[in-house]
Write a protein that holds these residues in place. Structure first.
Motif, mmCIF file in Angstrom:
data_model
loop_
_atom_site.group_PDB
_atom_site.id
_atom_site.type_symbol
_atom_site.label_atom_id
_atom_site.label_comp_id
_atom_site.label_asym_id
_atom_site.label_seq_id
_atom_site.Cartn_x
_atom_site.Cartn_y
_atom_site.Cartn_z
ATOM 1 N N VAL A 60 0.870 -1.176 0.000
ATOM 2 C CA VAL A 60 0.000 0.000 0.000
ATOM 3 C C VAL A 60 0.905 1.224 0.000
ATOM 4 O O VAL A 60 1.677 1.430 0.933
ATOM 5 C CB VAL A 60 -0.929 0.027 1.230
ATOM 6 C CG1 VAL A 60 -1.821 1.263 1.184
ATOM 7 C CG2 VAL A 60 -1.764 -1.243 1.300
ATOM 8 N N ASN A 62 1.036 4.900 0.446
ATOM 9 C CA ASN A 62 0.398 6.097 0.959
ATOM 10 C C ASN A 62 1.351 7.266 0.797
ATOM 11 O O ASN A 62 2.502 7.186 1.216
ATOM 12 C CB ASN A 62 0.072 5.924 2.450
ATOM 13 C CG ASN A 62 -1.171 5.108 2.660
ATOM 14 O OD1 ASN A 62 -2.270 5.576 2.422
ATOM 15 N ND2 ASN A 62 -1.005 3.873 3.108
ATOM 16 N N PRO A 64 0.839 11.120 1.690
ATOM 17 C CA PRO A 64 -0.028 12.194 2.175
ATOM 18 C C PRO A 64 0.112 13.504 1.406
ATOM 19 O O PRO A 64 -0.882 14.221 1.222
ATOM 20 C CB PRO A 64 0.402 12.371 3.637
ATOM 21 C CG PRO A 64 0.975 11.048 4.019
ATOM 22 C CD PRO A 64 1.638 10.531 2.773
ATOM 23 N N LYS A 68 -2.874 10.748 -1.253
ATOM 24 C CA LYS A 68 -3.042 9.292 -1.385
ATOM 25 C C LYS A 68 -2.848 8.671 -0.006
ATOM 26 O O LYS A 68 -1.757 8.248 0.354
ATOM 27 C CB LYS A 68 -2.054 8.727 -2.385
ATOM 28 C CG LYS A 68 -2.331 9.165 -3.811
ATOM 29 C CD LYS A 68 -1.511 8.390 -4.795
ATOM 30 C CE LYS A 68 -1.782 8.799 -6.216
ATOM 31 N NZ LYS A 68 -3.123 8.562 -6.661
ATOM 32 N N VAL A 69 -3.925 8.657 0.761
ATOM 33 C CA VAL A 69 -3.878 8.106 2.116
ATOM 34 C C VAL A 69 -5.109 7.258 2.324
ATOM 35 O O VAL A 69 -6.234 7.712 2.132
ATOM 36 C CB VAL A 69 -3.827 9.210 3.194
ATOM 37 C CG1 VAL A 69 -3.796 8.606 4.577
ATOM 38 C CG2 VAL A 69 -2.626 10.114 2.971
ATOM 39 N N GLY A 70 -4.916 6.045 2.708
ATOM 40 C CA GLY A 70 -6.042 5.138 2.939
ATOM 41 C C GLY A 70 -5.576 3.713 2.771
ATOM 42 O O GLY A 70 -4.402 3.412 2.911
ATOM 43 N N GLY A 71 -6.496 2.862 2.489
ATOM 44 C CA GLY A 71 -6.164 1.462 2.299
ATOM 45 C C GLY A 71 -6.749 0.599 3.393
ATOM 46 O O GLY A 71 -7.418 1.094 4.300
ATOM 47 N N ARG A 74 -5.292 1.605 7.008
ATOM 48 C CA ARG A 74 -5.166 3.007 7.394
ATOM 49 C C ARG A 74 -6.404 3.762 6.950
ATOM 50 O O ARG A 74 -6.863 3.604 5.826
ATOM 51 C CB ARG A 74 -3.926 3.600 6.730
ATOM 52 C CG ARG A 74 -3.700 5.053 7.078
ATOM 53 C CD ARG A 74 -2.484 5.595 6.405
ATOM 54 N NE ARG A 74 -1.301 5.047 7.070
ATOM 55 C CZ ARG A 74 -0.073 5.391 6.755
ATOM 56 N NH1 ARG A 74 0.155 6.262 5.809
ATOM 57 N NH2 ARG A 74 0.953 4.858 7.382
ATOM 58 N N GLY A 76 -8.354 7.013 5.748
ATOM 59 C CA GLY A 76 -7.998 8.171 4.946
ATOM 60 C C GLY A 76 -9.060 8.432 3.908
ATOM 61 O O GLY A 76 -9.913 7.591 3.636
ATOM 62 N N SER A 79 -7.003 7.904 -2.175
ATOM 63 C CA SER A 79 -6.917 6.573 -2.776
ATOM 64 C C SER A 79 -5.455 6.203 -2.967
ATOM 65 O O SER A 79 -4.822 6.637 -3.927
ATOM 66 C CB SER A 79 -7.627 6.550 -4.129
ATOM 67 O OG SER A 79 -8.983 6.837 -3.972
ATOM 68 N N PRO A 80 -4.891 5.418 -2.049
ATOM 69 C CA PRO A 80 -3.504 5.000 -2.228
ATOM 70 C C PRO A 80 -3.407 4.011 -3.383
ATOM 71 O O PRO A 80 -4.408 3.479 -3.847
ATOM 72 C CB PRO A 80 -3.175 4.310 -0.910
ATOM 73 C CG PRO A 80 -4.477 3.753 -0.467
ATOM 74 C CD PRO A 80 -5.510 4.766 -0.896
#
Length: 109
Positions: A60, A62, A64, A68-71, A74, A76, A79-80
């Motif tokens: 993943v 990420n 920031p 692109k933060v999430g998954g 995590r 967020g 969309s990583p």
């Protein structure tokens, strides 16, 4: 073109059958059955034990700075980039190149 195809896709399997001159209709019909299911799972289990494989990789990415933060691990709103499973070096190079381009574009604003 060096193409990588998944053996889990029906069309890939049927194309391979066609390439080695097997009866594609018979191969397609076979894929609709559970014939050899037990043998396949036994072979799969043996293979992963012999190769000492304990898990399938999940990458993943990420970043920031570009949202692109999430998954799956995590929280967020972005969309990583997620790579599920092992991939070839070219795929990782494409990801790193894409992320670098997005970071450079973001930093020039």
């Amino acid at each position: 073109c060096k193409c990588i195809e998944s053996a889990s896709e029906r069309e890939t399997l049927l194309a391979a059958a066609r390439d080695v001159m097997l009866d594609v209709d018979a191969a397609n019909a076979f894929l609709d059955t559970d014939e050899l299911k037990d043998e396949v799972w036994k072979s799969y289990g043996t293979t992963i034990r012999e190769a000492n494989i304990g898990s399938i990789p999940l990458f993943v990415f990420n970043v920031p700075a570009i949202g692109k933060v999430g998954g799956p691990l995590r929280k967020g709103t972005g969309s990583p980039i997620i790579i599920n499973g092992s991939m070839d070096p070219e795929t990782f190079l494409q990801v790193f190149t894409q992320l670098r381009s997005e970071l450079l574009a973001h930093s020039s604003r």
